[in-house]
Design a protein around this motif. Structure first.
Motif, PDB file in Angstrom:
ATOM      1  N   ARG A  11      -2.878   4.024  -6.821  1.00 19.49           N
ATOM      2  CA  ARG A  11      -4.131   4.740  -6.565  1.00 19.49           C
ATOM      3  C   ARG A  11      -4.859   5.062  -7.867  1.00 19.49           C
ATOM      4  O   ARG A  11      -6.090   4.953  -7.948  1.00 19.49           O
ATOM      5  CB  ARG A  11      -3.845   6.025  -5.778  1.00 19.49           C
ATOM      6  CG  ARG A  11      -3.415   5.778  -4.333  1.00 19.49           C
ATOM      7  CD  ARG A  11      -3.459   7.067  -3.542  1.00 19.49           C
ATOM      8  NE  ARG A  11      -2.464   8.020  -4.022  1.00 19.49           N
ATOM      9  CZ  ARG A  11      -1.230   8.094  -3.552  1.00 19.49           C
ATOM     10  NH1 ARG A  11      -0.826   7.264  -2.613  1.00 19.49           N
ATOM     11  NH2 ARG A  11      -0.390   8.998  -4.017  1.00 19.49           N
ATOM     12  N   GLN A  14      -6.499   1.921  -9.166  1.00 22.95           N
ATOM     13  CA  GLN A  14      -7.707   1.600  -8.417  1.00 22.95           C
ATOM     14  C   GLN A  14      -8.874   2.490  -8.860  1.00 22.95           C
ATOM     15  O   GLN A  14     -10.002   2.011  -9.034  1.00 22.95           O
ATOM     16  CB  GLN A  14      -7.467   1.787  -6.923  1.00 22.95           C
ATOM     17  CG  GLN A  14      -8.698   1.450  -6.076  1.00 22.95           C
ATOM     18  CD  GLN A  14      -8.541   1.898  -4.633  1.00 22.95           C
ATOM     19  OE1 GLN A  14      -7.923   2.928  -4.365  1.00 22.95           O
ATOM     20  NE2 GLN A  14      -9.088   1.113  -3.709  1.00 22.95           N
ATOM     21  N   GLN A  15      -8.607   3.774  -9.073  1.00 16.20           N
ATOM     22  CA  GLN A  15      -9.652   4.691  -9.507  1.00 16.20           C
ATOM     23  C   GLN A  15     -10.193   4.309 -10.884  1.00 16.20           C
ATOM     24  O   GLN A  15     -11.403   4.358 -11.133  1.00 16.20           O
ATOM     25  CB  GLN A  15      -9.108   6.123  -9.519  1.00 16.20           C
ATOM     26  CG  GLN A  15      -8.794   6.669  -8.133  1.00 16.20           C
ATOM     27  CD  GLN A  15      -7.959   7.938  -8.176  1.00 16.20           C
ATOM     28  OE1 GLN A  15      -7.547   8.389  -9.256  1.00 16.20           O
ATOM     29  NE2 GLN A  15      -7.690   8.518  -7.017  1.00 16.20           N
ATOM     30  N   ASP A  66     -12.664  -1.563  -4.720  1.00 13.35           N
ATOM     31  CA  ASP A  66     -12.779  -0.722  -3.532  1.00 13.35           C
ATOM     32  C   ASP A  66     -12.207  -1.395  -2.286  1.00 13.35           C
ATOM     33  O   ASP A  66     -11.985  -0.723  -1.272  1.00 13.35           O
ATOM     34  CB  ASP A  66     -14.253  -0.364  -3.288  1.00 13.35           C
ATOM     35  CG  ASP A  66     -15.141  -1.601  -3.214  1.00 13.35           C
ATOM     36  OD1 ASP A  66     -15.036  -2.464  -4.109  1.00 13.35           O
ATOM     37  OD2 ASP A  66     -15.938  -1.711  -2.265  1.00 13.35           O
ATOM     38  N   THR A  67     -11.956  -2.708  -2.339  1.00  7.32           N
ATOM     39  CA  THR A  67     -11.411  -3.385  -1.160  1.00  7.32           C
ATOM     40  C   THR A  67      -9.902  -3.181  -1.029  1.00  7.32           C
ATOM     41  O   THR A  67      -9.318  -3.580  -0.022  1.00  7.32           O
ATOM     42  CB  THR A  67     -11.723  -4.888  -1.191  1.00  7.32           C
ATOM     43  OG1 THR A  67     -11.136  -5.480  -2.341  1.00  7.32           O
ATOM     44  CG2 THR A  67     -13.231  -5.136  -1.201  1.00  7.32           C
ATOM     45  N   TYR A  68      -9.280  -2.594  -2.049  1.00  5.64           N
ATOM     46  CA  TYR A  68      -7.849  -2.296  -1.956  1.00  5.64           C
ATOM     47  C   TYR A  68      -7.631  -0.996  -1.203  1.00  5.64           C
ATOM     48  O   TYR A  68      -8.229   0.031  -1.514  1.00  5.64           O
ATOM     49  CB  TYR A  68      -7.230  -2.198  -3.350  1.00  5.64           C
ATOM     50  CG  TYR A  68      -5.833  -1.603  -3.342  1.00  5.64           C
ATOM     51  CD1 TYR A  68      -4.807  -2.209  -2.630  1.00  5.64           C
ATOM     52  CD2 TYR A  68      -5.561  -0.409  -4.015  1.00  5.64           C
ATOM     53  CE1 TYR A  68      -3.533  -1.663  -2.596  1.00  5.64           C
ATOM     54  CE2 TYR A  68      -4.297   0.145  -3.994  1.00  5.64           C
ATOM     55  CZ  TYR A  68      -3.286  -0.487  -3.278  1.00  5.64           C
ATOM     56  OH  TYR A  68      -2.035   0.065  -3.237  1.00  5.64           O
ATOM     57  N   ASP A  69      -6.755  -1.040  -0.204  1.00  6.35           N
ATOM     58  CA  ASP A  69      -6.415   0.146   0.581  1.00  6.35           C
ATOM     59  C   ASP A  69      -4.936   0.480   0.359  1.00  6.35           C
ATOM     60  O   ASP A  69      -4.059  -0.243   0.849  1.00  6.35           O
ATOM     61  CB  ASP A  69      -6.672  -0.111   2.061  1.00  6.35           C
ATOM     62  CG  ASP A  69      -6.383   1.114   2.925  1.00  6.35           C
ATOM     63  OD1 ASP A  69      -5.981   2.165   2.373  1.00  6.35           O
ATOM     64  OD2 ASP A  69      -6.555   1.010   4.156  1.00  6.35           O
ATOM     65  N   PRO A  70      -4.629   1.545  -0.377  1.00  5.39           N
ATOM     66  CA  PRO A  70      -3.226   1.895  -0.641  1.00  5.39           C
ATOM     67  C   PRO A  70      -2.407   2.096   0.630  1.00  5.39           C
ATOM     68  O   PRO A  70      -1.186   1.918   0.610  1.00  5.39           O
ATOM     69  CB  PRO A  70      -3.333   3.201  -1.441  1.00  5.39           C
ATOM     70  CG  PRO A  70      -4.704   3.170  -2.052  1.00  5.39           C
ATOM     71  CD  PRO A  70      -5.559   2.474  -1.037  1.00  5.39           C
ATOM     72  N   LYS A  71      -3.063   2.443   1.741  1.00  2.38           N
ATOM     73  CA  LYS A  71      -2.328   2.650   2.989  1.00  2.38           C
ATOM     74  C   LYS A  71      -1.783   1.344   3.552  1.00  2.38           C
ATOM     75  O   LYS A  71      -0.872   1.355   4.384  1.00  2.38           O
ATOM     76  CB  LYS A  71      -3.240   3.316   4.021  1.00  2.38           C
ATOM     77  CG  LYS A  71      -3.703   4.720   3.628  1.00  2.38           C
ATOM     78  CD  LYS A  71      -4.626   5.291   4.678  1.00  2.38           C
ATOM     79  CE  LYS A  71      -5.125   6.686   4.286  1.00  2.38           C
ATOM     80  NZ  LYS A  71      -6.067   7.220   5.295  1.00  2.38           N
ATOM     81  N   GLN A  72      -2.344   0.215   3.122  1.00  2.00           N
ATOM     82  CA  GLN A  72      -1.928  -1.075   3.646  1.00  2.00           C
ATOM     83  C   GLN A  72      -0.811  -1.728   2.832  1.00  2.00           C
ATOM     84  O   GLN A  72      -0.297  -2.780   3.211  1.00  2.00           O
ATOM     85  CB  GLN A  72      -3.131  -2.021   3.700  1.00  2.00           C
ATOM     86  CG  GLN A  72      -4.258  -1.556   4.595  1.00  2.00           C
ATOM     87  CD  GLN A  72      -3.809  -1.389   6.033  1.00  2.00           C
ATOM     88  OE1 GLN A  72      -3.109  -2.246   6.587  1.00  2.00           O
ATOM     89  NE2 GLN A  72      -4.205  -0.270   6.648  1.00  2.00           N
ATOM     90  N   TRP A  78      -1.378  -6.593  -2.683  1.00  2.38           N
ATOM     91  CA  TRP A  78      -2.796  -6.909  -2.523  1.00  2.38           C
ATOM     92  C   TRP A  78      -3.204  -8.041  -3.456  1.00  2.38           C
ATOM     93  O   TRP A  78      -3.856  -8.996  -3.034  1.00  2.38           O
ATOM     94  CB  TRP A  78      -3.622  -5.660  -2.805  1.00  2.38           C
ATOM     95  CG  TRP A  78      -5.108  -5.833  -2.686  1.00  2.38           C
ATOM     96  CD1 TRP A  78      -5.806  -6.159  -1.560  1.00  2.38           C
ATOM     97  CD2 TRP A  78      -6.064  -5.657  -3.730  1.00  2.38           C
ATOM     98  NE1 TRP A  78      -7.158  -6.205  -1.852  1.00  2.38           N
ATOM     99  CE2 TRP A  78      -7.333  -5.895  -3.165  1.00  2.38           C
ATOM    100  CE3 TRP A  78      -5.968  -5.313  -5.080  1.00  2.38           C
ATOM    101  CZ2 TRP A  78      -8.514  -5.808  -3.911  1.00  2.38           C
ATOM    102  CZ3 TRP A  78      -7.137  -5.213  -5.817  1.00  2.38           C
ATOM    103  CH2 TRP A  78      -8.387  -5.463  -5.252  1.00  2.38           C
TER     104      TRP A  78
END
Length: 220
Positions: A11, A14-15, A66-72, A78
């Motif tokens: 996370r 990504q930030q 922004d297309t990366y979702d840590p929940k996935q 990814w």
């Protein structure tokens, strides 16, 4: 399957990418470049093509964090998914370009298409299997390497690893269960890739620890 990096690191990375930090791209490249290149090469069997895919993947990551979702899943997964998608798409394009034209009968093009799809499926499965093996916990990976690459039976594997025979069997069973998912995985993972944009392999930012021009943030 164990992740290479904790979710908190994912996370935070990504930030940092979303803020346009060039240093973050460099860190991500140092961590995952060899993975990306090896997966691309596994599909394409071409060093130049794998180099190009590596540039495309990190260019995409830089432009679209922004297309990366840590929940996935993990950031590593990814990035690997983007790599397989890009490599398979390139294999499909190059295979279609090399296919014989329709001489009227239609049989040769149909056969060529089936052969291309077979190659794509095999290459995608092999790349995912490589990824699974390198990503699984070390005890499982070591057991699989002894049993299948060095041809040890489970008793020899247990002795080499210094564990009980029951534990050796357990590790082999879990490792094989993880590996079996490679054959049940779709050839084209669902990765959101924008189409029809002006950006491409020549315009994406190069995957370098200090990408030129990134110090001023990301252009939109």
């Amino acid at each position: 399957m164990a992740h290479d990096a904790p979710p908190r690191w994912d996370r935070r990375m990504q930030q940092r990418l979303a803020r346009g930090e060039a240093a973050a791209l460099g860190e991500l490249y140092d961590r995952f470049a060899s993975l990306v290149h090896s997966l691309a090469y596994r599909v394409l069997a071409d060093e130049d093509a794998a180099d190009r895919i590596t540039r495309e993947v990190f260019g995409y990551v830089w432009e679209h964090p922004d297309t990366y979702d840590p929940k996935q899943g993990s950031l590593r997964s990814w990035v690997a998914g983007i790599t397989r998608h890009q490599a398979v798409q390139r294999l499909r394009r190059t295979g279609a370009a090399a296919a014989p034209g329709d001489g009227g009968g239609g049989a040769a093009p149909a056969e060529a298409e089936r052969e291309l799809e077979r190659r794509i499926h095999e290459a995608s499965t092999a790349a995912r299997a490589d990824y699974i093996v390198t990503s699984m916990p070390a005890p499982l990976r070591e057991a699989l390497e002894l049993a299948y690459f060095q041809r040890r039976d489970y008793r020899q594997t247990a002795a080499d690893l210094g564990v009980t025979e029951d534990e050796a069997r357990r590790r082999l069973r879990l490792g094989l269960q993880l590996l079996s998912t490679a054959h049940n995985h779709q050839a084209l993972p669902a990765v959101p890739m924008r189409r029809g944009t002006a950006r491409g392999p020549q315009t994406t930012r190069p995957p370098h620890p200090s990408p030129p021009g990134t110090g001023q943030g990301r252009s939109r």
